[in-house]
Scaffold this motif. Structure first.
Motif, PDB file in Angstrom:
ATOM      1  N   VAL A 160      62.415   0.209   3.134  1.00 18.57           N
ATOM      2  CA  VAL A 160      61.069   0.367   2.564  1.00 18.57           C
ATOM      3  C   VAL A 160      60.025   0.274   3.667  1.00 18.57           C
ATOM      4  O   VAL A 160      59.060   1.054   3.697  1.00 18.57           O
ATOM      5  N   ARG A 161      60.198  -0.663   4.584  1.00 16.30           N
ATOM      6  CA  ARG A 161      59.244  -0.800   5.689  1.00 16.30           C
ATOM      7  C   ARG A 161      59.174   0.487   6.514  1.00 16.30           C
ATOM      8  O   ARG A 161      58.107   0.946   6.876  1.00 16.30           O
ATOM      9  N   ARG A 162      60.317   1.090   6.752  1.00 21.96           N
ATOM     10  CA  ARG A 162      60.336   2.344   7.533  1.00 21.96           C
ATOM     11  C   ARG A 162      59.617   3.456   6.779  1.00 21.96           C
ATOM     12  O   ARG A 162      58.860   4.216   7.368  1.00 21.96           O
ATOM     13  N   LEU A 163      59.831   3.552   5.469  1.00 25.13           N
ATOM     14  CA  LEU A 163      59.145   4.560   4.661  1.00 25.13           C
ATOM     15  C   LEU A 163      57.640   4.338   4.694  1.00 25.13           C
ATOM     16  O   LEU A 163      56.861   5.297   4.847  1.00 25.13           O
ATOM     17  N   LEU A 164      57.214   3.092   4.579  1.00 28.79           N
ATOM     18  CA  LEU A 164      55.779   2.789   4.605  1.00 28.79           C
ATOM     19  C   LEU A 164      55.172   3.119   5.967  1.00 28.79           C
ATOM     20  O   LEU A 164      54.045   3.630   6.046  1.00 28.79           O
ATOM     21  N   GLU A 165      55.905   2.861   7.032  1.00 34.05           N
ATOM     22  CA  GLU A 165      55.400   3.175   8.374  1.00 34.05           C
ATOM     23  C   GLU A 165      55.348   4.678   8.623  1.00 34.05           C
ATOM     24  O   GLU A 165      54.362   5.191   9.176  1.00 34.05           O
ATOM     25  N   LEU A 166      56.386   5.411   8.212  1.00 38.23           N
ATOM     26  CA  LEU A 166      56.413   6.858   8.444  1.00 38.23           C
ATOM     27  C   LEU A 166      55.318   7.598   7.683  1.00 38.23           C
ATOM     28  O   LEU A 166      54.814   8.614   8.147  1.00 38.23           O
ATOM     29  N   ASP A 170      51.639   1.785   5.087  1.00 38.56           N
ATOM     30  CA  ASP A 170      51.570   0.364   5.420  1.00 38.56           C
ATOM     31  C   ASP A 170      50.138  -0.085   5.659  1.00 38.56           C
ATOM     32  O   ASP A 170      49.819  -1.263   5.521  1.00 38.56           O
ATOM     33  N   SER A 171      49.238   0.858   5.997  1.00 40.01           N
ATOM     34  CA  SER A 171      47.831   0.505   6.185  1.00 40.01           C
ATOM     35  C   SER A 171      47.079   0.412   4.854  1.00 40.01           C
ATOM     36  O   SER A 171      45.980  -0.119   4.800  1.00 40.01           O
ATOM     37  N   VAL A 172      47.657   0.919   3.785  1.00 41.23           N
ATOM     38  CA  VAL A 172      47.019   0.921   2.469  1.00 41.23           C
ATOM     39  C   VAL A 172      47.345  -0.345   1.690  1.00 41.23           C
ATOM     40  O   VAL A 172      46.493  -0.882   0.982  1.00 41.23           O
ATOM     41  N   PHE A 173      48.575  -0.829   1.827  1.00 43.00           N
ATOM     42  CA  PHE A 173      49.038  -1.974   1.051  1.00 43.00           C
ATOM     43  C   PHE A 173      48.744  -3.282   1.766  1.00 43.00           C
ATOM     44  O   PHE A 173      48.628  -3.331   2.989  1.00 43.00           O
TER      45      PHE A 173
END
Length: 187
Positions: A160-166, A170-173
Motif C-alpha cells: 500500500v505504501r508503494r502504491l501511495l508513493e507511486l 501519500d501527500s494527500v492522506f
C-alpha cells in the motif's frame, strides 16, 4: 544392429501418438452414452466440512462453496471498533481490489455517515491494493472531510505504501506508522 521390435514402432503419422499407444486399436475414449451416465451417489455421504480459523478475531465465514466442498471466505476482512475517545478504527486485512471492495465500501460509508470525531483506517494487513482500492480511500477521505470527520491511514503495508508513493497520494492522506500514532496525533 538388431531390428526394432514391433511394440516400439511409432504410430502412423495420421494418428497423434498421445491418443493411441503403439499397436492399440483406435477407440473413442468417451462415447455419447458414457457422457450421459451419471454416477450413482445414493449411498455416498459427503464428509463434514472443516472450517478454517479466521485470520482476524471477529471475522465470520460468509458461506459454503458447494463446488469445492469448503467454506467461502472473503478475500478482504473488515473489522471495526470504537476507542475510549470515540474514534472509530476500521481494520482491513487481505486484498483490497475491485472484486473484494464491497464490504470495505459499505463499512466506510456507514462509518462516515455516523460522524465520529476521527476515523482511522488500519492498512497494516492489506496484502494488495489496486486502483479501485485507492479510489475508495480517496473517496472516503473526501466524504469524511465534507462531514467534518478526521480521517487517517495507519500502518500501511509495504504494498500500500508503494502504491501511495507511486501515485503521489501519500501527500494527500494523513499517514501514520502505527495505529497508536494515528489515534494519539492531535486533530
Amino acid at each position: 544392429m538388431p531390428p526394432v521390435p514391433a511394440a516400439f514402432e511409432p504410430p502412423p503419422p495420421s494418428t497423434p501418438a498421445r491418443f493411441r499407444p503403439t499397436g492399440a486399436p483406435l477407440r473413442r475414449p468417451h462415447s455419447p452414452e458414457a457422457r450421459l451416465r451419471r454416477p450413482d451417489l445414493s449411498g455416498h455421504q459427503l464428509p463434514e466440512p472443516r472450517l478454517p480459523e479466521p485470520r482476524l478475531p471477529g471475522l465470520r465465514l460468509v458461506g459454503f462453496d458447494a463446488a469445492t466442498g469448503g467454506p467461502v471466505r472473503p478475500d478482504l476482512a473488515v473489522r471495526t471498533w470504537h476507542t475510549e475517545n470515540l474514534a472509530v478504527v476500521c481494520a482491513l486485512a487481505g486484498d483490497l481490489d475491485v472484486e473484494t471492495l464491497a464490504p470495505a465500501r459499505s463499512t466506510l460509508d456507514d462509518l462516515v455517515d455516523r460522524h465520529p470525531p476521527l476515523l482511522v483506517v488500519d492498512l497494516g494487513h492489506v496484502d494488495f491494493c489496486d486502483s479501485s482500492g485507492l479510489n475508495l480511500l480517496l473517496r472516503t477521505r473526501l466524504a469524511a472531510t465534507a462531514a467534518d470527520v478526521g480521517f487517517r491511514l495507519s500502518a500501511p503495508s509495504e504494498a500500500v505504501r508503494r502504491l501511495l508513493e507511486l501515485t503521489c497520494a501519500d501527500s494527500v492522506f494523513s499517514l501514520h506508522p502505527s495505529l497508536e500514532a494515528a489515534l494519539t496525533a492531535p486533530l
